[in-house]
Design a protein around this motif. Structure first.
Motif, PDB file in Angstrom:
ATOM      1  N   MET A 110       0.824  -1.204   0.000  1.00 55.60           N
ATOM      2  CA  MET A 110       0.000   0.000   0.000  1.00 55.60           C
ATOM      3  C   MET A 110       0.865   1.264   0.000  1.00 55.60           C
ATOM      4  SD  MET A 110      -2.439   1.356   3.082  1.00 55.60           S
ATOM      5  CE  MET A 110      -0.943   1.542   4.080  1.00 55.60           C
ATOM      6  N   GLY A 111       1.933   1.252   0.806  1.00 51.19           N
ATOM      7  CA  GLY A 111       2.799   2.422   0.884  1.00 51.19           C
ATOM      8  C   GLY A 111       3.454   2.749  -0.436  1.00 51.19           C
ATOM      9  N   PHE A 112       4.043   1.741  -1.077  1.00 51.13           N
ATOM     10  CA  PHE A 112       4.675   1.976  -2.376  1.00 51.13           C
ATOM     11  C   PHE A 112       3.649   2.450  -3.409  1.00 51.13           C
ATOM     12  CE2 PHE A 112       8.573  -0.730  -1.431  1.00 51.13           C
ATOM     13  CZ  PHE A 112       9.474   0.300  -1.695  1.00 51.13           C
ATOM     14  N   PHE A 113       2.457   1.875  -3.375  1.00 50.34           N
ATOM     15  CA  PHE A 113       1.428   2.247  -4.345  1.00 50.34           C
ATOM     16  C   PHE A 113       1.053   3.724  -4.209  1.00 50.34           C
ATOM     17  CE2 PHE A 113      -3.155   2.826  -5.186  1.00 50.34           C
ATOM     18  CZ  PHE A 113      -3.136   2.652  -6.559  1.00 50.34           C
ATOM     19  N   PHE A 114       0.753   4.162  -2.991  1.00 49.42           N
ATOM     20  CA  PHE A 114       0.324   5.550  -2.819  1.00 49.42           C
ATOM     21  C   PHE A 114       1.480   6.540  -2.975  1.00 49.42           C
ATOM     22  CE2 PHE A 114      -3.453   3.610  -0.809  1.00 49.42           C
ATOM     23  CZ  PHE A 114      -4.422   4.301  -1.539  1.00 49.42           C
ATOM     24  N   MET A 115       2.707   6.124  -2.634  1.00 52.20           N
ATOM     25  CA  MET A 115       3.857   6.983  -2.926  1.00 52.20           C
ATOM     26  C   MET A 115       3.976   7.211  -4.423  1.00 52.20           C
ATOM     27  SD  MET A 115       6.716   5.412  -0.317  1.00 52.20           S
ATOM     28  CE  MET A 115       8.055   6.449  -0.946  1.00 52.20           C
ATOM     29  N   THR A 116       3.738   6.159  -5.204  1.00 52.15           N
ATOM     30  CA  THR A 116       3.780   6.279  -6.663  1.00 52.15           C
ATOM     31  C   THR A 116       2.686   7.219  -7.163  1.00 52.15           C
ATOM     32  OG1 THR A 116       4.586   3.997  -6.798  1.00 52.15           O
ATOM     33  CG2 THR A 116       3.748   4.980  -8.825  1.00 52.15           C
ATOM     34  N   VAL A 117       1.481   7.027  -6.655  1.00 51.79           N
ATOM     35  CA  VAL A 117       0.346   7.854  -7.080  1.00 51.79           C
ATOM     36  C   VAL A 117       0.609   9.324  -6.793  1.00 51.79           C
ATOM     37  CG1 VAL A 117      -2.072   8.409  -6.592  1.00 51.79           C
ATOM     38  CG2 VAL A 117      -1.386   6.020  -6.872  1.00 51.79           C
ATOM     39  N   PHE A 118       0.999   9.633  -5.566  1.00 50.71           N
ATOM     40  CA  PHE A 118       1.162  11.037  -5.189  1.00 50.71           C
ATOM     41  C   PHE A 118       2.390  11.666  -5.845  1.00 50.71           C
ATOM     42  CE2 PHE A 118      -1.504   9.654  -1.516  1.00 50.71           C
ATOM     43  CZ  PHE A 118      -2.588  10.477  -1.809  1.00 50.71           C
ATOM     44  N   MET A 119       3.424  10.875  -6.091  1.00 52.18           N
ATOM     45  CA  MET A 119       4.598  11.433  -6.768  1.00 52.18           C
ATOM     46  C   MET A 119       4.257  11.824  -8.194  1.00 52.18           C
ATOM     47  SD  MET A 119       7.621  12.074  -5.557  1.00 52.18           S
ATOM     48  CE  MET A 119       8.051  10.858  -4.333  1.00 52.18           C
ATOM     49  N   PHE A 120       3.513  10.964  -8.887  1.00 53.39           N
ATOM     50  CA  PHE A 120       3.087  11.307 -10.249  1.00 53.39           C
ATOM     51  C   PHE A 120       2.091  12.463 -10.250  1.00 53.39           C
ATOM     52  CE2 PHE A 120       4.096   6.802 -11.959  1.00 53.39           C
ATOM     53  CZ  PHE A 120       5.381   7.209 -12.263  1.00 53.39           C
TER      54      PHE A 120
ATOM     55  N   ASN B 295      -1.759  27.692  -5.671  1.00 56.39           N
ATOM     56  CA  ASN B 295      -1.832  26.228  -5.638  1.00 56.39           C
ATOM     57  C   ASN B 295      -0.756  25.588  -4.755  1.00 56.39           C
ATOM     58  OD1 ASN B 295      -3.956  26.347  -7.490  1.00 56.39           O
ATOM     59  ND2 ASN B 295      -2.552  26.300  -9.226  1.00 56.39           N
ATOM     60  N   ARG B 296       0.082  26.411  -4.115  1.00 55.38           N
ATOM     61  CA  ARG B 296       1.222  25.870  -3.378  1.00 55.38           C
ATOM     62  C   ARG B 296       0.809  25.045  -2.171  1.00 55.38           C
ATOM     63  NH1 ARG B 296       4.624  31.503  -3.791  1.00 55.38           N
ATOM     64  NH2 ARG B 296       5.227  31.303  -5.987  1.00 55.38           N
ATOM     65  N   ILE B 297      -0.263  25.441  -1.506  1.00 54.73           N
ATOM     66  CA  ILE B 297      -0.720  24.676  -0.342  1.00 54.73           C
ATOM     67  C   ILE B 297      -1.131  23.265  -0.769  1.00 54.73           C
ATOM     68  CG2 ILE B 297      -2.445  24.539   1.485  1.00 54.73           C
ATOM     69  CD1 ILE B 297      -0.284  26.678   1.872  1.00 54.73           C
ATOM     70  N   GLY B 298      -1.747  23.162  -1.943  1.00 53.71           N
ATOM     71  CA  GLY B 298      -2.101  21.846  -2.458  1.00 53.71           C
ATOM     72  C   GLY B 298      -0.878  20.984  -2.701  1.00 53.71           C
ATOM     73  N   PHE B 299       0.189  21.604  -3.219  1.00 53.12           N
ATOM     74  CA  PHE B 299       1.443  20.875  -3.433  1.00 53.12           C
ATOM     75  C   PHE B 299       1.985  20.360  -2.112  1.00 53.12           C
ATOM     76  CE2 PHE B 299       5.992  20.428  -3.609  1.00 53.12           C
ATOM     77  CZ  PHE B 299       6.252  19.892  -4.861  1.00 53.12           C
ATOM     78  N   VAL B 300       2.038  21.231  -1.111  1.00 50.85           N
ATOM     79  CA  VAL B 300       2.593  20.844   0.185  1.00 50.85           C
ATOM     80  C   VAL B 300       1.771  19.713   0.806  1.00 50.85           C
ATOM     81  CG1 VAL B 300       3.058  21.637   2.539  1.00 50.85           C
ATOM     82  CG2 VAL B 300       3.623  23.102   0.598  1.00 50.85           C
ATOM     83  N   ALA B 301       0.435  19.801   0.686  1.00 48.92           N
ATOM     84  CA  ALA B 301      -0.426  18.755   1.249  1.00 48.92           C
ATOM     85  C   ALA B 301      -0.161  17.412   0.571  1.00 48.92           C
ATOM     86  CB  ALA B 301      -1.891  19.154   1.083  1.00 48.92           C
ATOM     87  N   MET B 302      -0.061  17.416  -0.757  1.00 51.23           N
ATOM     88  CA  MET B 302       0.169  16.167  -1.475  1.00 51.23           C
ATOM     89  C   MET B 302       1.593  15.649  -1.240  1.00 51.23           C
ATOM     90  SD  MET B 302      -1.006  15.381  -5.376  1.00 51.23           S
ATOM     91  CE  MET B 302      -2.577  16.134  -5.025  1.00 51.23           C
ATOM     92  N   TYR B 303       2.538  16.567  -1.138  1.00 49.48           N
ATOM     93  CA  TYR B 303       3.914  16.202  -0.832  1.00 49.48           C
ATOM     94  C   TYR B 303       3.989  15.559   0.546  1.00 49.48           C
ATOM     95  CZ  TYR B 303       9.017  16.872  -0.525  1.00 49.48           C
ATOM     96  OH  TYR B 303      10.380  16.691  -0.417  1.00 49.48           O
ATOM     97  N   SER B 304       3.202  16.079   1.493  1.00 49.75           N
ATOM     98  CA  SER B 304       3.163  15.509   2.834  1.00 49.75           C
ATOM     99  C   SER B 304       2.630  14.080   2.812  1.00 49.75           C
ATOM    100  CB  SER B 304       2.281  16.368   3.751  1.00 49.75           C
ATOM    101  OG  SER B 304       2.798  17.668   3.876  1.00 49.75           O
ATOM    102  N   LEU B 305       1.676  13.825   1.929  1.00 49.37           N
ATOM    103  CA  LEU B 305       1.101  12.484   1.851  1.00 49.37           C
ATOM    104  C   LEU B 305       2.125  11.456   1.370  1.00 49.37           C
ATOM    105  CD1 LEU B 305      -2.457  13.303   0.477  1.00 49.37           C
ATOM    106  CD2 LEU B 305      -1.908  12.309   2.708  1.00 49.37           C
ATOM    107  N   THR B 306       3.095  11.881   0.560  1.00 48.07           N
ATOM    108  CA  THR B 306       4.144  10.937   0.160  1.00 48.07           C
ATOM    109  C   THR B 306       4.963  10.507   1.374  1.00 48.07           C
ATOM    110  OG1 THR B 306       5.803  12.632  -0.381  1.00 48.07           O
ATOM    111  CG2 THR B 306       4.289  11.983  -2.137  1.00 48.07           C
ATOM    112  N   PHE B 307       5.194  11.440   2.314  1.00 42.82           N
ATOM    113  CA  PHE B 307       5.912  11.097   3.537  1.00 42.82           C
ATOM    114  C   PHE B 307       5.054  10.209   4.436  1.00 42.82           C
ATOM    115  CE2 PHE B 307       8.411  14.822   2.357  1.00 42.82           C
ATOM    116  CZ  PHE B 307       9.688  14.379   2.612  1.00 42.82           C
ATOM    117  N   PHE B 308       3.766  10.514   4.505  1.00 39.14           N
ATOM    118  CA  PHE B 308       2.881   9.711   5.345  1.00 39.14           C
ATOM    119  C   PHE B 308       2.878   8.258   4.884  1.00 39.14           C
ATOM    120  CE2 PHE B 308      -1.266   7.770   6.133  1.00 39.14           C
ATOM    121  CZ  PHE B 308      -1.362   7.909   7.508  1.00 39.14           C
ATOM    122  N   PHE B 309       2.741   8.039   3.579  1.00 39.46           N
ATOM    123  CA  PHE B 309       2.672   6.659   3.081  1.00 39.46           C
ATOM    124  C   PHE B 309       4.049   6.014   2.939  1.00 39.46           C
ATOM    125  CE2 PHE B 309      -1.633   7.982   1.835  1.00 39.46           C
ATOM    126  CZ  PHE B 309      -2.335   6.910   2.353  1.00 39.46           C
ATOM    127  N   ALA B 310       5.107   6.809   2.987  1.00 35.08           N
ATOM    128  CA  ALA B 310       6.437   6.207   3.101  1.00 35.08           C
ATOM    129  C   ALA B 310       6.598   5.585   4.477  1.00 35.08           C
ATOM    130  CB  ALA B 310       7.517   7.261   2.863  1.00 35.08           C
TER     131      ALA B 310
END
Length: 582
Positions: free
Chosen positions: A378-388, A402-417
């Motif tokens: 699950m972690g690798f899958f969502f890291m892939t999704v959010f990175m793309f 749109n920068r806050i949206g970037f930061v929020a999505m960038y944070s999710l890559t750390f969460f699922f890592a």
């Protein structure tokens, strides 16, 4: 037929959660707290080092570390960590976990303090000193990985073993968070005491001489938590599994664990002698038996950790560059040196608080419920999704609103890592290999991870440089830019998802059951062919693997669909004249 387990090991497997479990988590976990603090605090001070030692006040922008110096300062600790993981992992199986444990902590304490010192005042002398001591700091940190993981796995009961090992590793999150908090406090205090103008207002006055103390305080603080736990680390008894299965001393193992568990245990020397004589408990790391039984497992743990750390360390060590590129951190010339440290620390602290730390503890909560394999996949899958999702419409995210949206999505890559492979790649190698090779194999797996971290640290440093010379750091050649660097990292995460299928599921099983140490030789041989997580069949099931391949293809198709959808949805904004180009 499975052989009967030694009483002392069975007592550990079925023991209720007790105070000694939490004591072991804190003692081992504070090592990882220190590890994370030391490894990631350097990213908070590299901009400051560039300002202090490499600023030319005649230039439009404040100084930055030259490419060779920056890559050395950032990566030298990772090189030391890689070597330390291999060396101390091997030594932990030869000399015992406890004997080597204190050495790693002493190295970490001494070298954390020494990292804040200098030989001379010249840039060359300061950077050479910093790199020298950070290498040996990394060497000590490297030893902490296999030893802490092995000790915790061998102390834990099988019902909550995953949560206990993950809790040790989760202390990394607090280490990253603390490094940001220490940097925030230091920078606020110095900025208040020694106010300075921005670089564009007064280049010479924008970096006060006292700023030189800030990076030293931040780096040297890492010695404190390690020193606080040294006494208790030395008081821990050797693990029963090492004493019994490796040192072959059943009496000592029973005595040590009787004190820990407060129960009477029989030494069972004759049973241990019979177990030790079996061929399944005598093969070495470079034998055909190991290759047949654990070769694919070791391939799975090394490749997934390698691929994970390419993405994880790229994102962690260069957060400041990514946030600067999208404009979340203001241009360096609009701030003084101390305030820049504050803005970088603020960004890292927010990411750690909102995504990194919660991700670790989600793993602790769920790892013994849904299993290591499911969390890693699950972690690798969502890291892939959010990175793309970040990379494909990257120009859209650089627009100010749109920068806050970037930061929020960038944070999710750390969460699922962290609620994913960053935790599970640490946990699984401590559970699936024989006791006599457990620390060594964990060290090899961890070293593969650090090799990935080095690739990420060096590669992202150069690859993320924009093609526009005016936006590029001084001295760097043109790279592929942050957008395409993120796409590469997304592909790396997708590969990690695929290699996860080589890793078995240890949930609910004893360490000896996973490694085959308490099985007859014939059964163990058959078990060695089992690479599918949780699969109990003794032969490769083609239908099972067909199902898994379909799952991979389906997940990959979904990622591609999301990428195309994001690209179409934001096409107009990426073409707008206001969009910032990388």
């Amino acid at each position: 037929m499975p052989r009967e387990q030694l009483q002392v090991l069975d007592a550990l497997d079925v023991a209720k959660t007790q105070l000694y479990h939490f004591t072991a988590i804190v003692i081992a976990g504070m090592g990882f707290f220190t590890d994370a603090y030391d490894l990631f605090s350097i990213s908070l001070v590299t901009k400051l080092l560039g300002r202090i030692y490499y600023t030319d006040t005649t230039k439009e922008k404040p100084g930055t570390l030259p490419p060779s110096v920056s890559s050395s300062v950032t990566s030298v600790a990772l090189v030391g960590t890689l070597i330390g993981q291999l060396f101390f992992g091997w030594l932990g199986d030869k000399m015992g976990r406890k004997k080597v444990y204190g050495v790693t902590l002493i190295l970490m304490i001494v070298c954390s303090l020494a990292s804040g010192l200098s030989f001379g005042k010249s840039p060359k002398g300061v950077m050479a000193t910093l790199c020298f001591f950070r290498f040996w700091l990394g060497f000590g940190i490297g030893g902490d990985y296999p030893l802490s993981a092995t000790i915790m796995s061998e102390y834990a009961n099988k019902r909550t073993r995953g949560a206990f090992i993950a809790a040790v590793f989760a202390m990394q999150g607090f280490g990253i968070l603390t490094s940001g908090i220490v940097a925030l406090i230091s920078s606020v205090a110095f900025d208040h005491a020694y106010g300075a103008p921005s670089y564009e207002d007064n280049p010479a006055a924008s970096t006060v001489p006292q700023a030189d103390y800030i990076w030293r305080i931040i780096l040297m603080f890492g010695a404190l938590p390690a020193a606080l736990t040294f006494y208790w680390r030395m008081k821990m008894p050797e693990t029963a599994r090492y004493t019994a299965l490796v040192a072959r001393n059943a009496k000592q193992a029973a005595q040590d664990m009787a004190k820990v568990l407060n129960v009477e245990l029989e030494a069972e020397e004759e049973k241990l002698e019979k177990i030790s004589e079996k061929p399944a408990n005598n093969f070495g790391l470079f034998s055909k038996q190991f290759l047949r039984r654990h070769g694919l497992h070791l391939l799975g743990t090394t490749t997934t950790w390698f691929l994970l750390d390419i993405a994880f360390y790229s994102n962690n060590l260069f957060q400041k560059d990514i946030f600067s590129a999208i404009g979340w951190i203001p241009p360096a010339k609009t701030m003084n040196a101390v305030h820049e440290v504050y803005r970088i620390a603020k960004a890292q602290t927010l990411i750690a608080l909102c995504s990194t730390v919660p991700g670790y503890w989600f793993t602790v909560l769920f790892i013994d419920i849904i299993g290591r394999f499911a969390i890693q996949l699950m972690g690798f899958f969502f890291m892939t999704v959010f990175m793309f999702a970040l990379a494909i419409p990257y120009d859209h995210w650089t627009i100010k609103e749109n920068r806050i949206g970037f930061v929020a999505m960038y944070s999710l890559t750390f969460f699922f890592a962290n609620f994913g492979p960053n935790a599970t790649t640490f946990v699984v190698p401590a559970e699936i290999f024989p006791a006599r090779l457990r620390s060594t194999c964990h060290g090899i797996s961890a070293a593969a991870g650090k090799a990935g971290a080095i690739v990420g640290a060096f590669g992202f440093l150069y690859a993320a440089q924009p093609k526009d010379p005016s936006k590029r750091d001084a001295g760097y050649p043109a790279g592929i830019g942050i957008k395409y660097s993120l796409i590469v990292l997304g592909c790396v995460n997708a590969l990690g998802l695929v290699f996860t299928f080589l890793v078995p599921e240890p949930k609910g099983k004893s360490l000896e059951e996973m490694s085959g140490e308490n099985e007859d030789d014939e059964v163990t041989t058959e078990m060695s062919h089992r690479t599918a997580p949780g699969k109990k069949a003794n032969k490769v099931d083609s239908a099972y693997f067909s199902q898994k391949i379909k799952l991979i293809v389906g997940l990959w198709g979904y990622v591609a669909f999301l990428g195309r959808k994001k690209g179409h949805d934001f096409q107009r904004q990426t073409d707008s004249p206001n969009a910032s180009k990388d």
